[in-house]
Motif scaffolding. Sequence first.
Motif, PDB file in Angstrom:
ATOM      1  N   MET A  52      -7.811 -12.663 -50.605  1.00  0.00           N
ATOM      2  CA  MET A  52      -7.491 -13.997 -51.074  1.00  0.00           C
ATOM      3  C   MET A  52      -8.880 -14.479 -51.330  1.00  0.00           C
ATOM      4  SD  MET A  52      -4.358 -15.189 -50.649  1.00  0.00           S
ATOM      5  CE  MET A  52      -4.760 -16.808 -50.932  1.00  0.00           C
ATOM      6  N   SER A  53     -10.023 -13.614 -51.376  1.00  0.00           N
ATOM      7  CA  SER A  53     -11.206 -14.269 -51.774  1.00  0.00           C
ATOM      8  C   SER A  53     -11.646 -13.792 -53.379  1.00  0.00           C
ATOM      9  CB  SER A  53     -12.344 -13.319 -51.105  1.00  0.00           C
ATOM     10  OG  SER A  53     -13.493 -13.724 -51.537  1.00  0.00           O
ATOM     11  N   PRO A  54     -11.822 -14.953 -54.076  1.00  0.00           N
ATOM     12  CA  PRO A  54     -12.241 -14.519 -55.458  1.00  0.00           C
ATOM     13  C   PRO A  54     -13.368 -13.801 -55.683  1.00  0.00           C
ATOM     14  CG  PRO A  54     -11.289 -17.031 -55.175  1.00  0.00           C
ATOM     15  CD  PRO A  54     -11.475 -16.312 -53.768  1.00  0.00           C
ATOM     16  N   LEU A  55     -14.366 -14.241 -54.705  1.00  0.00           N
ATOM     17  CA  LEU A  55     -15.570 -13.452 -54.705  1.00  0.00           C
ATOM     18  C   LEU A  55     -15.327 -12.033 -54.632  1.00  0.00           C
ATOM     19  CD1 LEU A  55     -17.832 -15.809 -52.314  1.00  0.00           C
ATOM     20  CD2 LEU A  55     -18.096 -15.472 -55.137  1.00  0.00           C
ATOM     21  N   ILE A  56     -14.680 -11.484 -53.646  1.00  0.00           N
ATOM     22  CA  ILE A  56     -14.435 -10.162 -53.501  1.00  0.00           C
ATOM     23  C   ILE A  56     -13.851  -9.505 -54.629  1.00  0.00           C
ATOM     24  CG2 ILE A  56     -13.201  -8.518 -52.129  1.00  0.00           C
ATOM     25  CD1 ILE A  56     -14.072 -10.132 -49.674  1.00  0.00           C
ATOM     26  N   LEU A  57     -12.748 -10.296 -55.015  1.00  0.00           N
ATOM     27  CA  LEU A  57     -11.997  -9.753 -56.141  1.00  0.00           C
ATOM     28  C   LEU A  57     -12.727  -9.561 -57.504  1.00  0.00           C
ATOM     29  CD1 LEU A  57      -9.400  -9.025 -57.914  1.00  0.00           C
ATOM     30  CD2 LEU A  57      -9.037 -11.363 -58.044  1.00  0.00           C
ATOM     31  N   SER A  58     -13.790 -10.558 -57.786  1.00  0.00           N
ATOM     32  CA  SER A  58     -14.634 -10.286 -58.966  1.00  0.00           C
ATOM     33  C   SER A  58     -15.608  -9.046 -58.839  1.00  0.00           C
ATOM     34  CB  SER A  58     -15.398 -11.557 -58.814  1.00  0.00           C
ATOM     35  OG  SER A  58     -16.654 -11.475 -59.984  1.00  0.00           O
ATOM     36  N   MET A  59     -16.045  -8.835 -57.646  1.00  0.00           N
ATOM     37  CA  MET A  59     -17.114  -7.796 -57.427  1.00  0.00           C
ATOM     38  C   MET A  59     -16.227  -6.691 -57.385  1.00  0.00           C
ATOM     39  SD  MET A  59     -19.972  -6.377 -56.899  1.00  0.00           S
ATOM     40  CE  MET A  59     -20.741  -7.986 -56.922  1.00  0.00           C
ATOM     41  N   VAL A  60     -14.924  -6.586 -57.019  1.00  0.00           N
ATOM     42  CA  VAL A  60     -14.171  -5.276 -57.168  1.00  0.00           C
ATOM     43  C   VAL A  60     -13.900  -4.973 -58.610  1.00  0.00           C
ATOM     44  CG1 VAL A  60     -11.894  -4.212 -56.756  1.00  0.00           C
ATOM     45  CG2 VAL A  60     -12.988  -5.484 -54.911  1.00  0.00           C
ATOM     46  N   CYS A  61     -13.531  -5.973 -59.389  1.00  0.00           N
ATOM     47  CA  CYS A  61     -13.592  -5.629 -60.907  1.00  0.00           C
ATOM     48  C   CYS A  61     -14.801  -5.304 -61.610  1.00  0.00           C
ATOM     49  CB  CYS A  61     -12.824  -7.144 -61.473  1.00  0.00           C
ATOM     50  SG  CYS A  61     -11.377  -7.559 -61.028  1.00  0.00           S
ATOM     51  N   VAL A  64     -14.394  -1.643 -42.018  1.00  0.00           N
ATOM     52  CA  VAL A  64     -14.446  -2.318 -40.686  1.00  0.00           C
ATOM     53  C   VAL A  64     -13.520  -3.418 -40.701  1.00  0.00           C
ATOM     54  CG1 VAL A  64     -16.149  -4.119 -39.808  1.00  0.00           C
ATOM     55  CG2 VAL A  64     -17.027  -1.927 -40.680  1.00  0.00           C
ATOM     56  N   VAL A  65     -12.844  -3.856 -41.759  1.00  0.00           N
ATOM     57  CA  VAL A  65     -11.911  -4.903 -41.759  1.00  0.00           C
ATOM     58  C   VAL A  65     -10.603  -4.666 -41.273  1.00  0.00           C
ATOM     59  CG1 VAL A  65     -10.839  -6.509 -43.429  1.00  0.00           C
ATOM     60  CG2 VAL A  65     -13.208  -5.747 -43.909  1.00  0.00           C
ATOM     61  N   GLU A  66     -10.384  -3.008 -41.155  1.00  0.00           N
ATOM     62  CA  GLU A  66      -9.215  -2.674 -40.738  1.00  0.00           C
ATOM     63  C   GLU A  66      -9.007  -3.121 -39.204  1.00  0.00           C
ATOM     64  OE1 GLU A  66      -8.928   1.361 -41.327  1.00  0.00           O
ATOM     65  OE2 GLU A  66      -8.743   1.243 -43.760  1.00  0.00           O
ATOM     66  N   GLU A  83     -15.347 -11.672 -45.270  1.00  0.00           N
ATOM     67  CA  GLU A  83     -15.809 -11.966 -46.713  1.00  0.00           C
ATOM     68  C   GLU A  83     -17.494 -11.227 -46.765  1.00  0.00           C
ATOM     69  OE1 GLU A  83     -16.684 -15.747 -48.842  1.00  0.00           O
ATOM     70  OE2 GLU A  83     -14.983 -14.989 -49.788  1.00  0.00           O
ATOM     71  N   ASP A  84     -18.157 -11.751 -45.780  1.00  0.00           N
ATOM     72  CA  ASP A  84     -19.336 -11.276 -46.063  1.00  0.00           C
ATOM     73  C   ASP A  84     -19.606  -9.802 -45.751  1.00  0.00           C
ATOM     74  OD1 ASP A  84     -22.459 -12.225 -45.838  1.00  0.00           O
ATOM     75  OD2 ASP A  84     -22.399 -10.922 -43.908  1.00  0.00           O
ATOM     76  N   VAL A  85     -19.222  -8.867 -44.888  1.00  0.00           N
ATOM     77  CA  VAL A  85     -19.534  -7.709 -45.003  1.00  0.00           C
ATOM     78  C   VAL A  85     -19.049  -6.814 -46.201  1.00  0.00           C
ATOM     79  CG1 VAL A  85     -19.190  -5.339 -43.491  1.00  0.00           C
ATOM     80  CG2 VAL A  85     -19.583  -7.566 -42.256  1.00  0.00           C
ATOM     81  N   PRO A  86     -17.532  -7.193 -46.586  1.00  0.00           N
ATOM     82  CA  PRO A  86     -17.150  -6.483 -47.583  1.00  0.00           C
ATOM     83  C   PRO A  86     -17.954  -6.563 -49.192  1.00  0.00           C
ATOM     84  CG  PRO A  86     -15.372  -7.391 -46.595  1.00  0.00           C
ATOM     85  CD  PRO A  86     -16.771  -7.782 -45.778  1.00  0.00           C
ATOM     86  N   LEU A  87     -18.482  -7.937 -49.143  1.00  0.00           N
ATOM     87  CA  LEU A  87     -19.168  -8.410 -50.079  1.00  0.00           C
ATOM     88  C   LEU A  87     -20.603  -7.582 -50.287  1.00  0.00           C
ATOM     89  CD1 LEU A  87     -18.944 -12.133 -50.829  1.00  0.00           C
ATOM     90  CD2 LEU A  87     -18.441 -10.333 -52.449  1.00  0.00           C
ATOM     91  N   PHE A  88     -21.275  -7.545 -49.014  1.00  0.00           N
ATOM     92  CA  PHE A  88     -22.521  -6.799 -49.030  1.00  0.00           C
ATOM     93  C   PHE A  88     -22.462  -5.287 -49.254  1.00  0.00           C
ATOM     94  CE2 PHE A  88     -25.434  -4.735 -45.926  1.00  0.00           C
ATOM     95  CZ  PHE A  88     -26.630  -4.893 -46.617  1.00  0.00           C
ATOM     96  N   ALA A  89     -21.219  -4.802 -48.709  1.00  0.00           N
ATOM     97  CA  ALA A  89     -20.964  -3.298 -49.029  1.00  0.00           C
ATOM     98  C   ALA A  89     -20.658  -3.156 -50.564  1.00  0.00           C
ATOM     99  CB  ALA A  89     -19.947  -2.811 -48.236  1.00  0.00           C
ATOM    100  N   LEU A  90     -19.861  -3.720 -51.118  1.00  0.00           N
ATOM    101  CA  LEU A  90     -19.479  -3.854 -52.273  1.00  0.00           C
ATOM    102  C   LEU A  90     -20.577  -3.822 -53.466  1.00  0.00           C
ATOM    103  CD1 LEU A  90     -15.922  -5.742 -52.530  1.00  0.00           C
ATOM    104  CD2 LEU A  90     -16.247  -3.314 -52.686  1.00  0.00           C
TER     105      LEU A  90
END
Length: 541
Positions: free
Chosen positions: A393-402, A330-332, A347-354
């Motif tokens: 740029m979101s540390p929350l998204i990066l943390s979930m990705v890791c 969706v972010v695309e 940030e909200d939608v990717p975090l929910f999906a991740l």
Amino acid sequence: MGRLKLHSGIKSIEEEPEDFESTESSNTTTLACMIDTEIAAVLAVMRRNVRWGGRYMSGDDQLEHSLIQSLKALRKQVFSWNQPWHTISPMLYLQPFLDVIRSDETGAPITSIALSSVYKILNLNVIDQNTANIEDAMHLVVDSVTSCRFEVTDPASEEVVLMKILQVLLACMKNKASVMLSNQHVCTVVNTCFRVVHQAGMKGELLQRVARHTMHELVRCIFAHLPDVDRTENTLVNRAGSIKQEKAGVDNDYAIVSKPVEDGNGNSEYDNENSVATFASGAQSLMDDGPVGPGSRKAASPYDLHIMTEPYGVPSMVEIFHFLCSLLNVVEHVGMGSRSNTIAFDEDVPLFALNLINSAIELGGSSIRHHPRLLSLIQDELFRNLMQFGLSMSPLILSMVCSIVLNLYQHLRTELKLQLEAFFSCVILRLAQGKYGPSYQQQEVAMEALVNFCRQKSFMVEMYANLDCDITCSNVFEELSNLLSKSTFPVNCPLSAMHILALDGLIAVIQGMAERISNGLTGLDLGPVHLDEYTPFWMVK
């Protein structure tokens, strides 16, 4: 005052202890009382409504509505059932409540109480896979609840009905009889739940939280079933479907749930101005412009339709996992870049999906490697999105990705050699080294992730043996070791948390080396070796 004394000739009625029907009859009567209570509750709410009350109180010249007639007919029958409860078809005592749920003539209070009744029956633990006619009953419950219609009188009552829809769908998936649901019905349940999640964005905070929690629980219930798929009767069908679809390519999906499309403001294009809130079974997603279901993107073959009507297993999990990955796409549409400001929707939608993807991987575990289509989705589409969001740029998204990559390393590292190499080279090293201007928070999250990997005892050994020793791969072990060594001590700067993290990682690596050495020495005979034919080279003239 005196006490009333019973006549000596009146004795209590005693059952014979050897009565073989005593226990069965007691259980059946108890359940019949519970269902009668639910019938009374629905009828009481219907009588309070002017429309239904008028019809109910009308004279003999006007018949009662069919919904009321079916409830009263069930009330007459429920106490006449003397056989064991599992031999009674659930269709008999669920149908009247489901008719109320599907009717567009009922208001939110009536629909709400009918949903509560179905929820209570599903949680009585009297329905399982051995119950008579259970497959048709479970299909009927899902079809009826996902096709729920009701008149919206006020926003609060609408939210209550939506919450109860989520409760009933989750109860269906948690019930022992959920294994009788088909792949199609499981995809419909997830699709309906996600539509409520999206619609809840325009409503109260409580509904949003309940909807998201339900979505998480659904994903966990479904993917927890993956390790048991090989022990079910539909194993051969699932394997055949996986092999056939793998040959056809990853893009040949069943398309039960399609890719969401957002407008520029992050709002749904769904029109909610109708007086009746409709949840059609697999008909249209809140975030879709067209219908979804088998053949929405292409004509579905009879083989695909056959697969989706089988008891649920890998095909539905492939569809759901593909849908979760598509949420990241969706972010695309809103043009998110590596330096964009990701605060609200981005940030909200990717975090929910991740989070949902992480739950699926945690529950599926190493069983994913046995199913080529699921593994292919992880290797291609998922890792492509993880690489993109790892540089956000979101540390929350990066943390979930890791966290997702760490779980994938634990369960599937033998199938993800190139993907792990790319992730460490292009995300972890790039951010931890401070290249291309990442923020301090990004650097710290990347370093924390690297230290977590170093704490896995076999991580560094596997990086060296599989990547550094392969001439076609980059020297990940060498680069990670250099990064930890250079980041351990401050140079021309004060001591910071980054230096402590790097030191922890370096200590973990050295400690792992020491443990491997000690473990290797315990199995060896360290006594002197005497070889008569051996002569030290310094003794040779």
